[in-house]
Design an enzyme around this catalytic site. Structure first.
Site, PDB file in Angstrom:
ATOM      1  N   CYS A  62       0.833  -1.203   0.000  1.00  0.00           N
ATOM      2  CA  CYS A  62       0.000   0.000   0.000  1.00  0.00           C
ATOM      3  C   CYS A  62       0.866   1.250   0.000  1.00  0.00           C
ATOM      4  O   CYS A  62       2.061   1.208   0.299  1.00  0.00           O
ATOM      5  CB  CYS A  62      -0.890   0.041   1.253  1.00  0.00           C
ATOM      6  SG  CYS A  62      -1.981  -1.374   1.481  1.00  0.00           S
ATOM      7  N   ASP A  96      19.572  37.946 -13.011  1.00  0.00           N
ATOM      8  CA  ASP A  96      18.287  38.228 -13.640  1.00  0.00           C
ATOM      9  C   ASP A  96      17.721  39.546 -13.111  1.00  0.00           C
ATOM     10  O   ASP A  96      17.698  39.795 -11.900  1.00  0.00           O
ATOM     11  CB  ASP A  96      17.316  37.081 -13.338  1.00  0.00           C
ATOM     12  CG  ASP A  96      15.963  37.278 -13.987  1.00  0.00           C
ATOM     13  OD1 ASP A  96      15.824  36.919 -15.167  1.00  0.00           O
ATOM     14  OD2 ASP A  96      15.050  37.788 -13.308  1.00  0.00           O
TER      15      ASP A  96
END
Length: 510
Positions: A38, A460
């Site tokens: 599971c 940037d």
């Protein structure tokens, strides 16, 4: 969360007992009494701790003789975040396996791409994941088969070969072993209406027929992710930078064309509260596994946002941004070579100008495709097609033209490779050696094409502006020093910093 969490028994038991979905994909619980495995968040009553064992992969559970739980469907868990945040051999191998390389080229092909012997790769995968490359690819084939069985009315023989099985018998045996049901029984458990919309002409209440020759197969899927997921910058970025003819935002979905190993496709991705709705139209269903893997990678769906955000919150100036909109992802790409070309086209120009340049290339050199559900017209041009064009036809400065032609030439002749198997450090060095490639271009390719979660863009303009407004250092050197505390998640810090601006990339289109 760390590598090898499945070895920490007490921690795993607590995660299972609390049904914590954050751990889905990190490990799998095998129950000794039922021989079922599971996901940690399985809704059934947890077994006694002495009856639990833990494994690092679904393939390892299957190798140990456990079958998948019919309630929680552990084979559909999000992938482990480790494979996208690490650059070692095991992580690179896992990214290639997810991209279908073992099915197409075998283990020798996997080894050749990585530059190691098959024995070395098998030994390292077994040591860390409890399963070798063949078993891992087999588990992936089983999941692809399940998708096709449950969402289409294709004959089982077609399902088998589309999922990558070489023989019907192997397909039948694998499905029975993994899911404890025959393929026919697995399909019988699905309501008939579930397959009604999977191909053109299907009517309500009856299964669709398999698409005819030349008609793409159409599949509707749910792509799971670890919550939270903030779709604003993720889909906003993709929509705002969309190349005309290749990408579009239509009816609340990001849509684009896909170049795939066996053919082409068109995908529509729609954000939902607990999943991404994925509508795939494929010219060849053998590309399903690869298409899903690339869509997940594009949207960064295997990320662990809780771990990432917790680290970034340790900086008091970043914490308010994280708390305001947690779960930001890094918008990536479905085609690394395409993104590198687009990064060059975007050097020192506006987003609109970059889209215009790319759109012209697409119209002139892209391969036409049909899109009956929208306005997409082409695949983005391949490196081979771009390498063959006349450089004089490029409407760009001479120096950038040299950068462009050098890049596409090396991509076309395979001198430069930008696939999921790349070593990030080595590839950065190769990119920096190209004419016209500076730190910004290399880092944006590392962040969005190579998938480096620690790529950073201190030069940037948007990052420097955001840093100044927040009171962070605004010079590249000082900002890089401050950002050391954000490692290994600096690419996600970039998303939070960019989000302080009012640029369209930061907003979900309406």
């Amino acid at each position: 969360m760390q590598t090898g969490m499945y070895t920490e028994t007490e921690r795993c038991v607590r995660a299972v007992q609390s049904k914590d979905a954050r751990f889905d994909g990190w490990f799998f619980t095998a129950v000794l009494t039922t021989r079922i495995y599971c996901r940690p968040s399985c809704p059934v009553v947890p077994p006694k701790p002495e009856n639990m064992t833990f494994h690092p992969s679904a393939a390892a559970c299957q190798q140990a003789g456990f079958r998948a739980c019919k309630r929680c469907r552990p084979d559909t868990s999000p992938g482990s975040p480790e494979w996208n945040q690490r650059a070692d051999l095991v992580a690179r191998a896992m990214r290639l396996i997810a991209d279908g390389v073992v099915d197409r080229e075998g283990v020798p092909g996997l080894a050749a791409r990585l530059g190691y012997s098959t024995r070395q790769i098998e030994r390292q995968l077994l040591a860390e994941l409890g399963a070798g490359p063949l078993a891992l690819a087999r588990a992936q084939r089983a999941q692809t088969a399940r998708i096709l069985i449950e969402t289409t009315a294709l004959p089982m023989a077609d399902v088998a070969f589309a999922a990558g099985f070489s023989a019907i018998r192997t397909f039948n045996d694998t499905v029975r072993e993994v899911f404890a049901l025959s393929p026919s029984d697995l399909r019988a458990r699905v309501p008939r209406r579930a397959t009604a919309a999977t191909s053109p002409g299907a009517g309500p209440g009856r299964p669709a027929r398999a698409a005819g020759p030349g008609t793409p197969g159409v599949l509707n899927l749910r792509l799971p992710f670890r919550a939270p997921l903030n779709p604003d910058n993720l889909f906003g970025h993709l929509a705002a930078t969309a190349v005309p003819g290749v990408e579009e935002w239509r009816d609340g979905a990001y849509r684009r064309t896909l170049r795939l190993p066996y053919g082409h496709g068109v995908v529509a991705l729609t954000p939902r509260p607990d999943h991404i709705a994925c509508r795939l139209m494929l010219s060849d269903l053998r590309d399903l596994t690869v298409a899903i893997s690339r869509c997940r990678r594009l949207l960064d769906l295997d990320a662990d946002p809780v771990a990432i955000d917790d680290q970034l919150r340790t900086d008091p100036l970043l914490a308010p941004l994280v708390d305001k909109a947690p779960g930001r992802r890094v918008p990536r790409t479905v085609d690394e070579a395409e993104f590198a070309v687009r990064a060059v086209l975007g050097q020192q120009v506006s987003t609109a100008a970059a889209r215009t340049h790319a759109g012209r290339l697409v119209t002139a050199h892209g391969e036409p495709v049909d899109d009956p559900e929208g306005g997409l017209t082409h695949l983005f041009p391949s490196p081979e097609a771009l390498a063959a064009l006349d450089p004089a036809s490029l409407a760009m400065p001479r120096t950038r033209r040299t950068t462009f032609t050098t890049l596409v030439g090396q991509l076309a002749d395979k001198t430069l490779r930008l696939g999921v198997e790349c070593d990030w450090t080595e590839t950065r060095a190769r990119l920096l050696a190209l004419p016209g490639f500076g730190p910004w271009t290399v880092d944006v390719i590392a962040m969005r094409a190579l998938g480096d979660p620690d790529a950073f863009l201190p030069t940037d303009l948007g990052i420097r502006r955001a840093a100044q407004e927040l009171g962070l250092p605004s010079t590249p050197a000082a900002l890089t020093a401050r950002a050391a505390a954000w490692q290994p998640w600096r690419a996600y810090a970039v998303q939070y910093l960019w989000a302080t601006d009012s640029h369209p990339i930061n907003f979900l289109p309406v």
